[in-house]
Write an enzyme that holds these catalytic residues in place. Structure first.
Site, mmCIF file in Angstrom:
data_model
loop_
_atom_site.group_PDB
_atom_site.id
_atom_site.type_symbol
_atom_site.label_atom_id
_atom_site.label_comp_id
_atom_site.label_asym_id
_atom_site.label_seq_id
_atom_site.Cartn_x
_atom_site.Cartn_y
_atom_site.Cartn_z
ATOM 1 N N CYS A 8 0.573 -1.018 -0.253
ATOM 2 C CA CYS A 8 -0.266 -0.259 -0.330
ATOM 3 C C CYS A 8 0.846 0.876 0.058
ATOM 4 C CB CYS A 8 -1.346 0.282 0.841
ATOM 5 S SG CYS A 8 0.384 0.396 3.085
ATOM 6 N N ASN A 11 2.180 1.716 4.647
ATOM 7 C CA ASN A 11 2.326 0.209 5.205
ATOM 8 C C ASN A 11 2.145 -0.218 6.090
ATOM 9 O OD1 ASN A 11 5.273 -1.718 6.083
ATOM 10 N ND2 ASN A 11 3.706 -2.215 5.181
ATOM 11 N N CYS A 13 -1.534 0.822 7.454
ATOM 12 C CA CYS A 13 -2.404 0.457 7.477
ATOM 13 C C CYS A 13 -3.483 -0.974 6.816
ATOM 14 C CB CYS A 13 -3.271 1.864 6.957
ATOM 15 S SG CYS A 13 -3.310 3.235 7.609
ATOM 16 N N ARG A 14 -3.118 -0.577 5.566
ATOM 17 C CA ARG A 14 -3.698 -1.753 4.801
ATOM 18 C C ARG A 14 -3.008 -2.810 4.225
ATOM 19 N NH1 ARG A 14 -4.737 1.872 -0.470
ATOM 20 N NH2 ARG A 14 -3.131 3.484 0.617
ATOM 21 N N SER A 15 -1.472 -2.419 4.153
ATOM 22 C CA SER A 15 -1.291 -4.110 3.254
ATOM 23 C C SER A 15 -0.165 -4.975 4.877
ATOM 24 C CB SER A 15 0.369 -3.847 3.149
ATOM 25 O OG SER A 15 1.500 -2.450 2.822
ATOM 26 N N ASP A 125 -7.963 3.901 1.012
ATOM 27 C CA ASP A 125 -7.239 4.542 2.275
ATOM 28 C C ASP A 125 -8.210 4.156 3.566
ATOM 29 O OD1 ASP A 125 -5.434 5.591 4.000
ATOM 30 O OD2 ASP A 125 -4.456 6.580 2.263
#
Ligand code: 4NP
Length: 156
Positions: A8, A11, A13-15, A125
């Protein structure tokens, strides 16, 4: 051994959530030794940091501990080391593809294209949104993780 990398922007939050959730699916399936799993960000602002506490919390709610993961920056060599590189959104995908060279061997794509939904869907995001955003992200990466594991096991 299959090497899978989730990418993401930050690195945090999402990934990291995708990494933790996909690893959880792999462990539950008894396939721990068959995979190398990591995550990275195309931006370097948060290198060395723990995941965002909202990601840690939503993972914990589902019995997954991502608190010991640390952010790192995506590098060109990742496109040789990993078999599968998954971008959370199209902007991440463009940034990854910019680093591709003649020796890049990874299969690169949008993570949600593993799920049954419309092609080209993005994991939004959640950084500047509320907590609901993180629950939504969890649901998306959980469904895509299940589908990815099925595909890599040859079940679909
Ligand atoms: P992520 O979210 O890409 O899911 O980790 C973000 C985290 C931090 C920033 C942007 C997105 N940032 O601009 O610092």
């Amino acid at each position: 051994m299959t090497r899978v990398l989730f990418v993401c922007l930050g690195n945090i939050c999402r990934s990291p959530l995708a990494e933790g959730v996909f690893r959880h699916h792999v462990v539950q399936a008894g396939l721990t030794g068959a995979f190398e799993i990591d995550s990275a960000g195309t931006g370097g602002w948060h290198v060395g940091e723990s995941p965002d506490r909202r990601s840690v919390k939503v993972a914990q709610k589902h019995g997954i501990d991502i608190s010991r993961q640390r952010a790192r920056k995506f590098v060109e060599a990742d496109l040789e080391r990993y078999d599968e590189v998954f971008a959370m959104d199209r902007s991440n995908l463009v940034n990854i593809e910019r680093l591709a060279t003649a020796t890049s061997s990874a299969r690169v794509g949008l993570f949600l294209d593993e799920s049954d939904g419309p092609r080209g869907a993005e994991v939004p995001d959640p950084y500047y949104g509320g907590r609901d955003g993180f629950d939504d992200v969890f649901g998306m990466v959980d469904a895509a993780s299940a589908a990815l594991l099925q595909r890599l096991r040859g079940d679909r």
